[in-house]
Design a protein around this motif. Structure first.
Motif, PDB file in Angstrom:
ATOM      1  N   THR A   4      -6.505  32.123  36.591  1.00  0.00           N
ATOM      2  CA  THR A   4      -5.332  31.472  36.051  1.00  0.00           C
ATOM      3  C   THR A   4      -5.402  31.435  34.527  1.00  0.00           C
ATOM      4  OG1 THR A   4      -4.175  29.383  35.857  1.00  0.00           O
ATOM      5  CG2 THR A   4      -6.421  29.249  36.552  1.00  0.00           C
ATOM      6  N   THR A   5      -4.251  31.433  33.897  1.00  0.00           N
ATOM      7  CA  THR A   5      -4.200  31.318  32.445  1.00  0.00           C
ATOM      8  C   THR A   5      -4.130  29.859  32.024  1.00  0.00           C
ATOM      9  OG1 THR A   5      -1.807  31.531  32.483  1.00  0.00           O
ATOM     10  CG2 THR A   5      -3.088  33.554  32.169  1.00  0.00           C
ATOM     11  N   ALA A   6      -4.210  28.949  32.984  1.00  0.00           N
ATOM     12  CA  ALA A   6      -4.156  27.530  32.669  1.00  0.00           C
ATOM     13  C   ALA A   6      -5.394  27.116  31.891  1.00  0.00           C
ATOM     14  CB  ALA A   6      -4.062  26.708  33.953  1.00  0.00           C
ATOM     15  N   LYS A   7      -5.206  26.213  30.960  1.00  0.00           N
ATOM     16  CA  LYS A   7      -6.337  25.634  30.253  1.00  0.00           C
ATOM     17  C   LYS A   7      -6.890  24.498  31.098  1.00  0.00           C
ATOM     18  CE  LYS A   7      -4.594  26.661  25.669  1.00  0.00           C
ATOM     19  NZ  LYS A   7      -4.057  26.105  24.433  1.00  0.00           N
ATOM     20  N   LEU A   8      -8.197  24.393  31.131  1.00  0.00           N
ATOM     21  CA  LEU A   8      -8.850  23.309  31.852  1.00  0.00           C
ATOM     22  C   LEU A   8      -9.398  22.331  30.827  1.00  0.00           C
ATOM     23  CD1 LEU A   8     -10.748  25.400  34.556  1.00  0.00           C
ATOM     24  CD2 LEU A   8      -8.483  24.352  34.711  1.00  0.00           C
ATOM     25  N   TYR A   9      -9.253  21.046  31.098  1.00  0.00           N
ATOM     26  CA  TYR A   9      -9.642  20.009  30.158  1.00  0.00           C
ATOM     27  C   TYR A   9     -10.689  19.093  30.775  1.00  0.00           C
ATOM     28  CZ  TYR A   9      -5.246  21.432  28.031  1.00  0.00           C
ATOM     29  OH  TYR A   9      -4.229  22.163  27.484  1.00  0.00           O
ATOM     30  N   SER A  10     -11.324  18.316  29.937  1.00  0.00           N
ATOM     31  CA  SER A  10     -12.202  17.246  30.391  1.00  0.00           C
ATOM     32  C   SER A  10     -11.841  16.019  29.569  1.00  0.00           C
ATOM     33  CB  SER A  10     -13.672  17.625  30.217  1.00  0.00           C
ATOM     34  OG  SER A  10     -14.486  16.610  30.762  1.00  0.00           O
ATOM     35  N   LEU A  11     -10.851  15.282  30.042  1.00  0.00           N
ATOM     36  CA  LEU A  11     -10.343  14.131  29.301  1.00  0.00           C
ATOM     37  C   LEU A  11     -11.321  12.965  29.359  1.00  0.00           C
ATOM     38  CD1 LEU A  11      -6.584  14.180  30.403  1.00  0.00           C
ATOM     39  CD2 LEU A  11      -7.612  15.150  28.345  1.00  0.00           C
ATOM     40  N   ALA A  21      -2.299  11.131  33.138  1.00  0.00           N
ATOM     41  CA  ALA A  21      -2.535  12.211  34.104  1.00  0.00           C
ATOM     42  C   ALA A  21      -2.948  11.632  35.448  1.00  0.00           C
ATOM     43  CB  ALA A  21      -3.610  13.166  33.576  1.00  0.00           C
ATOM     44  N   ALA A  22      -3.882  10.679  35.435  1.00  0.00           N
ATOM     45  CA  ALA A  22      -4.316  10.067  36.696  1.00  0.00           C
ATOM     46  C   ALA A  22      -3.133   9.387  37.391  1.00  0.00           C
ATOM     47  CB  ALA A  22      -5.445   9.072  36.448  1.00  0.00           C
ATOM     48  N   TYR A  58      -9.780  19.154  38.844  1.00  0.00           N
ATOM     49  CA  TYR A  58     -10.026  20.529  38.413  1.00  0.00           C
ATOM     50  C   TYR A  58      -9.359  20.811  37.064  1.00  0.00           C
ATOM     51  CZ  TYR A  58     -11.808  25.153  39.397  1.00  0.00           C
ATOM     52  OH  TYR A  58     -12.546  26.296  39.361  1.00  0.00           O
ATOM     53  N   LYS A  59      -8.150  20.346  36.911  1.00  0.00           N
ATOM     54  CA  LYS A  59      -7.386  20.633  35.692  1.00  0.00           C
ATOM     55  C   LYS A  59      -7.798  19.754  34.509  1.00  0.00           C
ATOM     56  CE  LYS A  59      -3.948  21.923  33.005  1.00  0.00           C
ATOM     57  NZ  LYS A  59      -3.932  23.179  32.319  1.00  0.00           N
ATOM     58  N   PHE A  60      -8.002  18.447  34.765  1.00  0.00           N
ATOM     59  CA  PHE A  60      -8.209  17.505  33.673  1.00  0.00           C
ATOM     60  C   PHE A  60      -9.596  16.865  33.640  1.00  0.00           C
ATOM     61  CE2 PHE A  60      -3.581  17.598  34.165  1.00  0.00           C
ATOM     62  CZ  PHE A  60      -3.239  17.966  32.883  1.00  0.00           C
ATOM     63  N   GLY A  61     -10.471  17.228  34.557  1.00  0.00           N
ATOM     64  CA  GLY A  61     -11.845  16.745  34.515  1.00  0.00           C
ATOM     65  C   GLY A  61     -12.143  15.649  35.517  1.00  0.00           C
ATOM     66  N   TRP A  62     -13.426  15.385  35.656  1.00  0.00           N
ATOM     67  CA  TRP A  62     -13.887  14.463  36.679  1.00  0.00           C
ATOM     68  C   TRP A  62     -13.402  13.039  36.463  1.00  0.00           C
ATOM     69  CZ3 TRP A  62     -16.964  10.294  35.574  1.00  0.00           C
ATOM     70  CH2 TRP A  62     -17.622  10.282  34.352  1.00  0.00           C
ATOM     71  N   ARG A  63     -13.139  12.640  35.220  1.00  0.00           N
ATOM     72  CA  ARG A  63     -12.688  11.261  34.982  1.00  0.00           C
ATOM     73  C   ARG A  63     -11.289  11.036  35.548  1.00  0.00           C
ATOM     74  NH1 ARG A  63     -15.406  13.187  30.715  1.00  0.00           N
ATOM     75  NH2 ARG A  63     -17.292  12.082  30.085  1.00  0.00           N
ATOM     76  N   ALA A 162      -2.416  27.555  43.437  1.00  0.00           N
ATOM     77  CA  ALA A 162      -1.038  27.838  43.015  1.00  0.00           C
ATOM     78  C   ALA A 162      -0.506  26.738  42.099  1.00  0.00           C
ATOM     79  CB  ALA A 162      -0.132  28.000  44.234  1.00  0.00           C
ATOM     80  N   PHE A 163      -0.801  25.482  42.425  1.00  0.00           N
ATOM     81  CA  PHE A 163      -0.319  24.378  41.609  1.00  0.00           C
ATOM     82  C   PHE A 163      -0.902  24.460  40.202  1.00  0.00           C
ATOM     83  CE2 PHE A 163       2.121  20.519  41.930  1.00  0.00           C
ATOM     84  CZ  PHE A 163       1.694  19.778  40.848  1.00  0.00           C
ATOM     85  N   ILE A 164      -2.208  24.723  40.107  1.00  0.00           N
ATOM     86  CA  ILE A 164      -2.841  24.857  38.795  1.00  0.00           C
ATOM     87  C   ILE A 164      -2.283  26.071  38.059  1.00  0.00           C
ATOM     88  CG2 ILE A 164      -5.020  25.365  37.618  1.00  0.00           C
ATOM     89  CD1 ILE A 164      -6.384  23.680  39.879  1.00  0.00           C
ATOM     90  N   ARG A 165      -2.118  27.163  38.765  1.00  0.00           N
ATOM     91  CA  ARG A 165      -1.686  28.420  38.144  1.00  0.00           C
ATOM     92  C   ARG A 165      -0.231  28.365  37.676  1.00  0.00           C
ATOM     93  NH1 ARG A 165      -2.296  33.734  37.459  1.00  0.00           N
ATOM     94  NH2 ARG A 165      -0.615  35.122  38.087  1.00  0.00           N
ATOM     95  N   PHE A 166       0.672  27.822  38.491  1.00  0.00           N
ATOM     96  CA  PHE A 166       2.087  27.911  38.196  1.00  0.00           C
ATOM     97  C   PHE A 166       2.683  26.640  37.584  1.00  0.00           C
ATOM     98  CE2 PHE A 166       1.474  31.098  41.589  1.00  0.00           C
ATOM     99  CZ  PHE A 166       1.801  32.213  40.832  1.00  0.00           C
ATOM    100  N   PHE A 167       2.155  25.472  37.914  1.00  0.00           N
ATOM    101  CA  PHE A 167       2.774  24.237  37.417  1.00  0.00           C
ATOM    102  C   PHE A 167       2.013  23.593  36.273  1.00  0.00           C
ATOM    103  CE2 PHE A 167       4.302  24.533  41.843  1.00  0.00           C
ATOM    104  CZ  PHE A 167       5.644  24.629  41.556  1.00  0.00           C
ATOM    105  N   LEU A 168       0.734  23.850  36.181  1.00  0.00           N
ATOM    106  CA  LEU A 168      -0.073  23.210  35.136  1.00  0.00           C
ATOM    107  C   LEU A 168      -0.690  24.263  34.208  1.00  0.00           C
ATOM    108  CD1 LEU A 168      -1.896  20.504  37.278  1.00  0.00           C
ATOM    109  CD2 LEU A 168       0.122  20.223  35.844  1.00  0.00           C
TER     110      LEU A 168
END
Length: 170
Positions: A4-11, A21-22, A58-63, A162-168
């Motif tokens: 995916t081209t989505a950026k992954l974060y660790s907020l 986000a939570a 997965y997208k925004f981190g374990w917190r 799909a949610f991470i790839r297309f929506f986030l």
């Protein structure tokens, strides 16, 4: 293997974005089970209470995942009476494990692929099943939860990707 081209974060907990986000993912975990419960055994089959925990962690981190993992089942039980209070310890264990595993895999590999999401779901379910067994002392019951939930696990892998790839994407 598609990435995916989505950026992954660790907020961090100190950022308002973590709680926003939570909150978004908790709302998703409140709405999706309501849809799934319209069909017989929709909850145990589709495991909707975990979906946005997986995506959020997965997208925004374990917190973000941990906040979603704890708040979702507690709020859902308080508002809708499901899951039953007796089932909350096992569900919380599985939910927290999913958030921690998803956050770790996303941080470790820095990409979202179908194999990585499959590994995330597999490892968290294996650990969650062991945790459920430890809490209940009922191995056949813990394994039955896993067997009934196979469609939901597949939904988490493919739907989460799909949610991470297309929506986030951002």
């Amino acid at each position: 293997m598609q990435t995916t081209t989505a950026k992954l974060y660790s907020l961090e907990y100190s950022r308002a974005a973590t709680y926003l986000a939570a909150g978004f993912f908790v709302l998703g975990n409140l709405a999706l089970p309501q849809l799934c419960h319209l069909v017989r055994l929709g909850g145990p089959t589709w495991l909707p209470l975990y979906f946005f925990t997986l995506v959020g962690a997965y997208k925004f981190g374990w917190r973000v995942g941990l906040l979603t993992a704890v708040c979702s089942p507690l709020l859902h039980s308080a508002l809708f009476g499901m899951p039953l209070v007796e089932a909350l310890p096992a569900i919380l264990v599985k939910s927290v494990l999913l958030a921690l595993v998803a956050g770790w895999i996303a941080t470790r590999f820095r990409r979202a692929t179908l194999p990585l999401l499959a590994a995330t779901v597999f490892v968290s379910q294996l650990l969650g099943t062991l945790g459920s067994w430890a809490l209940s002392g009922d191995l056949p019951g813990a394994l039955q939860e896993l067997r009934i939930g196979i469609p939901g696990l597949l939904f988490h892998i493919f739907g989460g990707w799909a949610f991470i790839r297309f929506f986030l994407r951002r």
